[in-house]
Design a protein around this motif. Sequence first.
Motif, PDB file in Angstrom:
ATOM      1  N   ILE A  60       0.823  -1.372  -0.263  1.00 40.27           N
ATOM      2  CA  ILE A  60      -0.320   0.276  -0.816  1.00 40.27           C
ATOM      3  C   ILE A  60       1.021   1.200  -0.012  1.00 40.27           C
ATOM      4  O   ILE A  60       1.674   1.226   1.133  1.00 40.27           O
ATOM      5  N   TYR A  61       0.263   2.343  -1.626  1.00 37.55           N
ATOM      6  CA  TYR A  61       1.554   3.275  -1.479  1.00 37.55           C
ATOM      7  C   TYR A  61       0.827   4.203  -2.097  1.00 37.55           C
ATOM      8  O   TYR A  61      -0.242   4.657  -1.661  1.00 37.55           O
ATOM      9  N   GLY A  62       1.862   5.653  -1.067  1.00 40.91           N
ATOM     10  CA  GLY A  62       0.601   7.024  -1.207  1.00 40.91           C
ATOM     11  C   GLY A  62      -0.189   7.152  -0.684  1.00 40.91           C
ATOM     12  O   GLY A  62      -0.388   6.613   0.733  1.00 40.91           O
ATOM     13  N   ALA A  63      -1.513   7.821  -0.832  1.00 40.79           N
ATOM     14  CA  ALA A  63      -2.739   8.104  -0.054  1.00 40.79           C
ATOM     15  C   ALA A  63      -3.220   7.637   0.523  1.00 40.79           C
ATOM     16  O   ALA A  63      -3.228   7.222   1.639  1.00 40.79           O
ATOM     17  N   ALA A  64      -3.139   5.695   0.125  1.00 41.48           N
ATOM     18  CA  ALA A  64      -3.500   5.198   0.553  1.00 41.48           C
ATOM     19  C   ALA A  64      -3.183   4.381   1.657  1.00 41.48           C
ATOM     20  O   ALA A  64      -4.091   3.425   2.941  1.00 41.48           O
ATOM     21  N   LYS A  65      -1.256   4.262   1.393  1.00 42.63           N
ATOM     22  CA  LYS A  65      -0.602   3.705   2.807  1.00 42.63           C
ATOM     23  C   LYS A  65      -1.278   4.887   3.738  1.00 42.63           C
ATOM     24  O   LYS A  65      -1.514   4.522   5.213  1.00 42.63           O
ATOM     25  N   ASN A  66      -1.553   6.526   3.599  1.00 45.65           N
ATOM     26  CA  ASN A  66      -1.345   7.484   4.795  1.00 45.65           C
ATOM     27  C   ASN A  66      -3.180   6.884   5.567  1.00 45.65           C
ATOM     28  O   ASN A  66      -3.053   7.316   6.801  1.00 45.65           O
ATOM     29  N   SER A  67      -3.914   6.983   4.830  1.00 48.70           N
ATOM     30  CA  SER A  67      -5.209   6.823   5.166  1.00 48.70           C
ATOM     31  C   SER A  67      -5.212   4.655   6.589  1.00 48.70           C
ATOM     32  O   SER A  67      -5.237   5.143   6.989  1.00 48.70           O
ATOM     33  N   PHE A  68      -4.461   4.476   5.083  1.00 48.92           N
ATOM     34  CA  PHE A  68      -4.145   3.007   6.025  1.00 48.92           C
ATOM     35  C   PHE A  68      -3.371   3.327   7.156  1.00 48.92           C
ATOM     36  O   PHE A  68      -3.842   2.349   8.902  1.00 48.92           O
ATOM     37  N   THR A  69      -2.760   3.848   7.452  1.00 50.78           N
ATOM     38  CA  THR A  69      -1.568   3.948   8.681  1.00 50.78           C
ATOM     39  C   THR A  69      -2.443   4.921   9.665  1.00 50.78           C
ATOM     40  O   THR A  69      -2.309   4.766  10.213  1.00 50.78           O
ATOM     41  N   LYS A  70      -3.057   6.236   9.180  1.00 48.79           N
ATOM     42  CA  LYS A  70      -3.685   6.642  10.132  1.00 48.79           C
ATOM     43  C   LYS A  70      -4.902   6.117  10.950  1.00 48.79           C
ATOM     44  O   LYS A  70      -5.523   5.924  12.503  1.00 48.79           O
ATOM     45  N   LYS A  71      -5.586   5.197  10.064  1.00 50.82           N
ATOM     46  CA  LYS A  71      -6.770   4.719  10.817  1.00 50.82           C
ATOM     47  C   LYS A  71      -5.834   3.749  11.626  1.00 50.82           C
ATOM     48  O   LYS A  71      -6.790   3.069  12.792  1.00 50.82           O
ATOM     49  N   CYS A  72      -4.895   2.598  11.573  1.00 48.12           N
ATOM     50  CA  CYS A  72      -4.467   1.753  11.835  1.00 48.12           C
ATOM     51  C   CYS A  72      -3.739   1.920  13.630  1.00 48.12           C
ATOM     52  O   CYS A  72      -3.769   1.775  14.632  1.00 48.12           O
ATOM     53  N   VAL A  73      -3.081   3.064  13.459  1.00 49.17           N
ATOM     54  CA  VAL A  73      -2.690   3.751  14.584  1.00 49.17           C
ATOM     55  C   VAL A  73      -3.649   4.217  15.323  1.00 49.17           C
ATOM     56  O   VAL A  73      -3.912   3.952  16.993  1.00 49.17           O
ATOM     57  N   LYS A  74      -4.981   4.694  14.860  1.00 52.15           N
ATOM     58  CA  LYS A  74      -5.924   5.438  15.298  1.00 52.15           C
ATOM     59  C   LYS A  74      -6.367   4.088  16.642  1.00 52.15           C
ATOM     60  O   LYS A  74      -7.365   3.708  18.024  1.00 52.15           O
ATOM     61  N   ASP A  75      -6.749   2.768  16.093  1.00 53.51           N
ATOM     62  CA  ASP A  75      -7.337   1.657  16.285  1.00 53.51           C
ATOM     63  C   ASP A  75      -6.323   0.793  17.169  1.00 53.51           C
ATOM     64  O   ASP A  75      -7.411   0.644  18.481  1.00 53.51           O
ATOM     65  N   ALA A  76      -4.931   1.176  17.176  1.00 57.82           N
ATOM     66  CA  ALA A  76      -3.968   0.354  18.629  1.00 57.82           C
ATOM     67  C   ALA A  76      -3.713   0.855  19.284  1.00 57.82           C
ATOM     68  O   ALA A  76      -4.352   1.031  20.522  1.00 57.82           O
ATOM     69  N   VAL A  77      -3.610   3.081  19.190  1.00 61.33           N
ATOM     70  CA  VAL A  77      -3.336   3.748  20.321  1.00 61.33           C
ATOM     71  C   VAL A  77      -5.309   3.643  21.306  1.00 61.33           C
ATOM     72  O   VAL A  77      -5.702   3.393  22.877  1.00 61.33           O
TER      73      VAL A  77
END
Length: 81
Positions: A60-77
């Motif tokens: 996953i790269y670009g904007a999709a990676k940013n979206s994925f990472t943001k949601k992933c971190v939010k869920d983990a926190v």
Amino acid sequence: MGSIVLAVLLPLGSWAADGPSCTASATEKKLAGAAKTSFMKKCEKDAAATCDAAAVEKKIYGAAKNSFTKKCVKDAVGAPG
């Protein structure tokens, strides 16, 4: 494009359920004040690294990676508590 991002984010729920969130862990450890702040910063940093690695693994790269990472971190926190 929106459906592609959604398709990428759906498998994320299983990753977040693998362990307790950072907030839940802090509560379980009865952390407060500076200790909780420090724990949460480290936990969020670790979650970001894990989520970035997962995005690369899933190619996953670009904007999709940013979206994925943001949601992933939010869920983990987890929700602030």
